[in-house]
Scaffold this motif. Structure first.
Motif, PDB file in Angstrom:
ATOM      1  N   ALA A 187       0.823  -1.214   0.000  1.00 13.97           N
ATOM      2  CA  ALA A 187       0.000   0.000   0.000  1.00 13.97           C
ATOM      3  C   ALA A 187       0.852   1.257   0.000  1.00 13.97           C
ATOM      4  O   ALA A 187       0.379   2.330  -0.389  1.00 13.97           O
ATOM      5  CB  ALA A 187      -0.928   0.005   1.218  1.00 13.97           C
ATOM      6  N   VAL A 188       2.102   1.131   0.413  1.00 11.33           N
ATOM      7  CA  VAL A 188       3.032   2.263   0.390  1.00 11.33           C
ATOM      8  C   VAL A 188       4.018   2.142  -0.765  1.00 11.33           C
ATOM      9  O   VAL A 188       4.189   3.053  -1.561  1.00 11.33           O
ATOM     10  CB  VAL A 188       3.785   2.379   1.734  1.00 11.33           C
ATOM     11  CG1 VAL A 188       4.928   3.389   1.648  1.00 11.33           C
ATOM     12  CG2 VAL A 188       2.814   2.788   2.845  1.00 11.33           C
ATOM     13  N   TRP A 189       4.668   0.984  -0.863  1.00 12.77           N
ATOM     14  CA  TRP A 189       5.760   0.851  -1.836  1.00 12.77           C
ATOM     15  C   TRP A 189       5.270   0.529  -3.238  1.00 12.77           C
ATOM     16  O   TRP A 189       6.039   0.611  -4.192  1.00 12.77           O
ATOM     17  CB  TRP A 189       6.749  -0.232  -1.373  1.00 12.77           C
ATOM     18  CG  TRP A 189       7.168  -0.060   0.038  1.00 12.77           C
ATOM     19  CD1 TRP A 189       6.985  -0.944   1.064  1.00 12.77           C
ATOM     20  CD2 TRP A 189       7.835   1.070   0.623  1.00 12.77           C
ATOM     21  NE1 TRP A 189       7.475  -0.431   2.233  1.00 12.77           N
ATOM     22  CE2 TRP A 189       8.005   0.797   1.997  1.00 12.77           C
ATOM     23  CE3 TRP A 189       8.290   2.298   0.113  1.00 12.77           C
ATOM     24  CZ2 TRP A 189       8.607   1.705   2.869  1.00 12.77           C
ATOM     25  CZ3 TRP A 189       8.890   3.196   0.978  1.00 12.77           C
ATOM     26  CH2 TRP A 189       9.048   2.892   2.337  1.00 12.77           C
ATOM     27  N   GLY A 190       3.981   0.191  -3.389  1.00 12.71           N
ATOM     28  CA  GLY A 190       3.444  -0.121  -4.709  1.00 12.71           C
ATOM     29  C   GLY A 190       3.137   1.106  -5.562  1.00 12.71           C
ATOM     30  O   GLY A 190       2.745   0.976  -6.723  1.00 12.71           O
ATOM     31  N   GLY A 191       3.300   2.281  -4.996  1.00 10.18           N
ATOM     32  CA  GLY A 191       3.045   3.519  -5.740  1.00 10.18           C
ATOM     33  C   GLY A 191       3.855   4.650  -5.150  1.00 10.18           C
ATOM     34  O   GLY A 191       4.996   4.453  -4.722  1.00 10.18           O
ATOM     35  N   ASP A 192       3.273   5.835  -5.120  1.00  7.87           N
ATOM     36  CA  ASP A 192       3.928   6.989  -4.505  1.00  7.87           C
ATOM     37  C   ASP A 192       3.930   6.778  -2.997  1.00  7.87           C
ATOM     38  O   ASP A 192       2.877   6.809  -2.355  1.00  7.87           O
ATOM     39  CB  ASP A 192       3.167   8.262  -4.873  1.00  7.87           C
ATOM     40  CG  ASP A 192       3.805   9.521  -4.299  1.00  7.87           C
ATOM     41  OD1 ASP A 192       4.149   9.522  -3.089  1.00  7.87           O
ATOM     42  OD2 ASP A 192       3.946  10.505  -5.043  1.00  7.87           O
ATOM     43  N   GLU A 193       5.105   6.568  -2.441  1.00 15.66           N
ATOM     44  CA  GLU A 193       5.197   6.181  -1.025  1.00 15.66           C
ATOM     45  C   GLU A 193       4.720   7.270  -0.072  1.00 15.66           C
ATOM     46  O   GLU A 193       4.073   6.983   0.943  1.00 15.66           O
ATOM     47  CB  GLU A 193       6.625   5.753  -0.665  1.00 15.66           C
ATOM     48  CG  GLU A 193       7.702   6.776  -0.918  1.00 15.66           C
ATOM     49  CD  GLU A 193       8.203   6.797  -2.357  1.00 15.66           C
ATOM     50  OE1 GLU A 193       9.038   7.676  -2.653  1.00 15.66           O
ATOM     51  OE2 GLU A 193       7.766   5.954  -3.174  1.00 15.66           O
ATOM     52  N   ALA A 194       4.996   8.526  -0.393  1.00 12.89           N
ATOM     53  CA  ALA A 194       4.552   9.617   0.473  1.00 12.89           C
ATOM     54  C   ALA A 194       3.028   9.720   0.475  1.00 12.89           C
ATOM     55  O   ALA A 194       2.391   9.862   1.522  1.00 12.89           O
ATOM     56  CB  ALA A 194       5.186  10.933   0.042  1.00 12.89           C
ATOM     57  N   GLN A 195       2.437   9.625  -0.718  1.00 17.08           N
ATOM     58  CA  GLN A 195       0.978   9.676  -0.804  1.00 17.08           C
ATOM     59  C   GLN A 195       0.350   8.461  -0.130  1.00 17.08           C
ATOM     60  O   GLN A 195      -0.705   8.567   0.510  1.00 17.08           O
ATOM     61  CB  GLN A 195       0.529   9.753  -2.265  1.00 17.08           C
ATOM     62  CG  GLN A 195      -0.955  10.053  -2.429  1.00 17.08           C
ATOM     63  CD  GLN A 195      -1.331  11.394  -1.830  1.00 17.08           C
ATOM     64  OE1 GLN A 195      -0.697  12.404  -2.103  1.00 17.08           O
ATOM     65  NE2 GLN A 195      -2.369  11.404  -0.982  1.00 17.08           N
ATOM     66  N   GLY A 196       1.011   7.312  -0.265  1.00 17.31           N
ATOM     67  CA  GLY A 196       0.512   6.109   0.387  1.00 17.31           C
ATOM     68  C   GLY A 196       0.434   6.264   1.897  1.00 17.31           C
ATOM     69  O   GLY A 196      -0.558   5.867   2.531  1.00 17.31           O
ATOM     70  N   VAL A 197       1.461   6.835   2.493  1.00 16.64           N
ATOM     71  CA  VAL A 197       1.459   7.068   3.944  1.00 16.64           C
ATOM     72  C   VAL A 197       0.373   8.070   4.314  1.00 16.64           C
ATOM     73  O   VAL A 197      -0.381   7.855   5.272  1.00 16.64           O
ATOM     74  CB  VAL A 197       2.850   7.552   4.418  1.00 16.64           C
ATOM     75  CG1 VAL A 197       2.777   8.088   5.845  1.00 16.64           C
ATOM     76  CG2 VAL A 197       3.857   6.415   4.332  1.00 16.64           C
ATOM     77  N   ARG A 198       0.266   9.152   3.557  1.00 12.23           N
ATOM     78  CA  ARG A 198      -0.753  10.159   3.875  1.00 12.23           C
ATOM     79  C   ARG A 198      -2.163   9.576   3.773  1.00 12.23           C
ATOM     80  O   ARG A 198      -3.023   9.850   4.622  1.00 12.23           O
ATOM     81  CB  ARG A 198      -0.602  11.370   2.945  1.00 12.23           C
ATOM     82  CG  ARG A 198       0.613  12.243   3.260  1.00 12.23           C
ATOM     83  CD  ARG A 198       0.546  13.571   2.541  1.00 12.23           C
ATOM     84  NE  ARG A 198       0.716  13.426   1.111  1.00 12.23           N
ATOM     85  CZ  ARG A 198       1.889  13.519   0.474  1.00 12.23           C
ATOM     86  NH1 ARG A 198       3.004  13.762   1.154  1.00 12.23           N
ATOM     87  NH2 ARG A 198       1.955  13.386  -0.834  1.00 12.23           N
ATOM     88  N   ASP A 199      -2.398   8.755   2.745  1.00 15.84           N
ATOM     89  CA  ASP A 199      -3.725   8.159   2.568  1.00 15.84           C
ATOM     90  C   ASP A 199      -4.051   7.213   3.723  1.00 15.84           C
ATOM     91  O   ASP A 199      -5.190   7.188   4.222  1.00 15.84           O
ATOM     92  CB  ASP A 199      -3.788   7.397   1.248  1.00 15.84           C
ATOM     93  CG  ASP A 199      -3.814   8.319   0.035  1.00 15.84           C
ATOM     94  OD1 ASP A 199      -4.031   9.539   0.209  1.00 15.84           O
ATOM     95  OD2 ASP A 199      -3.597   7.804  -1.086  1.00 15.84           O
ATOM     96  N   LEU A 200      -3.093   6.418   4.152  1.00 17.10           N
ATOM     97  CA  LEU A 200      -3.323   5.495   5.261  1.00 17.10           C
ATOM     98  C   LEU A 200      -3.605   6.248   6.555  1.00 17.10           C
ATOM     99  O   LEU A 200      -4.520   5.903   7.305  1.00 17.10           O
ATOM    100  CB  LEU A 200      -2.114   4.574   5.430  1.00 17.10           C
ATOM    101  CG  LEU A 200      -2.039   3.417   4.435  1.00 17.10           C
ATOM    102  CD1 LEU A 200      -0.597   2.930   4.300  1.00 17.10           C
ATOM    103  CD2 LEU A 200      -2.944   2.266   4.873  1.00 17.10           C
ATOM    104  N   LEU A 201      -2.834   7.275   6.824  1.00 22.24           N
ATOM    105  CA  LEU A 201      -3.041   8.048   8.048  1.00 22.24           C
ATOM    106  C   LEU A 201      -4.407   8.733   8.044  1.00 22.24           C
ATOM    107  O   LEU A 201      -5.082   8.809   9.076  1.00 22.24           O
ATOM    108  CB  LEU A 201      -1.921   9.076   8.217  1.00 22.24           C
ATOM    109  CG  LEU A 201      -0.543   8.487   8.542  1.00 22.24           C
ATOM    110  CD1 LEU A 201       0.525   9.571   8.466  1.00 22.24           C
ATOM    111  CD2 LEU A 201      -0.523   7.826   9.907  1.00 22.24           C
ATOM    112  N   ALA A 202      -4.820   9.215   6.882  1.00 23.56           N
ATOM    113  CA  ALA A 202      -6.140   9.842   6.787  1.00 23.56           C
ATOM    114  C   ALA A 202      -7.238   8.821   7.026  1.00 23.56           C
ATOM    115  O   ALA A 202      -8.245   9.107   7.697  1.00 23.56           O
ATOM    116  CB  ALA A 202      -6.306  10.501   5.416  1.00 23.56           C
TER     117      ALA A 202
END
Length: 214
Positions: A187-202
């Motif tokens: 969910a993080v490393w499969g795409g844009d890692e920064a956006q992945g982290v932000r999306d999960l935290l949200a």
């Protein structure tokens, strides 16, 4: 009282060479991450240590726990913050003797209440349940339901980690059920890692909380 939100526990992809250190910086700088698990396969401790060292520094600079997957010997060599043990990777008590009282020791418990209680009795610092969803990272044989997290967090103070195919789109039931940590990789490393982290935290912040009696 209201349950606190889950925290993020990032698991590395199997390939951490090349530009991966820069990707890790982007991910960790995108929002609060509690821990990073270094997970590589089919390399000896010398090669693994060479790959791990820059990642360990990045984590240390950001106060993120650096956990080694499977290998107590590598965790000791690196002076890592801890080790995560599968059911076939060793005994938590032996790991404690080798790594010291301050090491964080986690144990994979699949969908088993019995294995989790055994791990707690053996001195583990956290137990991991999963896979809750189909995973692209590794084959999964066990598929617990979220109520396992509720059962554990209601009865025991030891933190629990949910793992397996977790994304921003599906994580809410695990947060609500009481997962202390969400372990994520693709969910993080499969795409844009920064956006992945932000999306999960949200998604974690937006998930309904389980209400408990005072």
């Amino acid at each position: 009282m209201t349950q606190p939100a889950s925290e993020l526990y990032l698991i590395s992809p199997l390939d951490v060479s090349g530009t991966f250190p820069e990707r890790l910086v982007r991910a960790l700088d995108a929002g609060p991450v509690a821990a990073f698990q270094f997970r590589v396969k089919d390399v000896d401790d010398h090669a693994a240590a060479r790959l791990a060292e820059p990642l360990q520094r990045i984590c240390a600079d950001r106060d993120v726990a650096f956990i080694v997957n499977d290998s107590v010997s590598l965790a000791k060599r690196l002076g890592a913050d801890g080790v995560h043990l599968g059911q076939k990777d060793g005994d938590p008590q032996e790991a404690r003797q080798r790594l010291g009282r301050d090491a964080q020791i986690g144990v994979t418990c699949h969908a088993s209440r019995h294995l989790a209680m055994e791990a707690g009795e053996a001195g583990a610092d956290y137990v991991a349940f999963g896979a809750f969803f189909p995973s692209t990272t590794k084959e999964t044989e066990h598929r617990p339901e979220p109520d396992l997290l509720t059962w554990w967090s209601t009865l025991f103070e030891l933190p629990c980690v949910a793992i397996g195919g977790i994304t921003a789109a599906n994580c809410a039931p695990l947060v609500t059920a009481g997962a202390d940590f969400l372990a994520v990789s693709n969910a993080v490393w499969g795409g844009d890692e920064a956006q992945g982290v932000r999306d999960l935290l949200a998604a974690i912040a937006a998930a309904p909380r389980r209400e408990e009696d005072e």
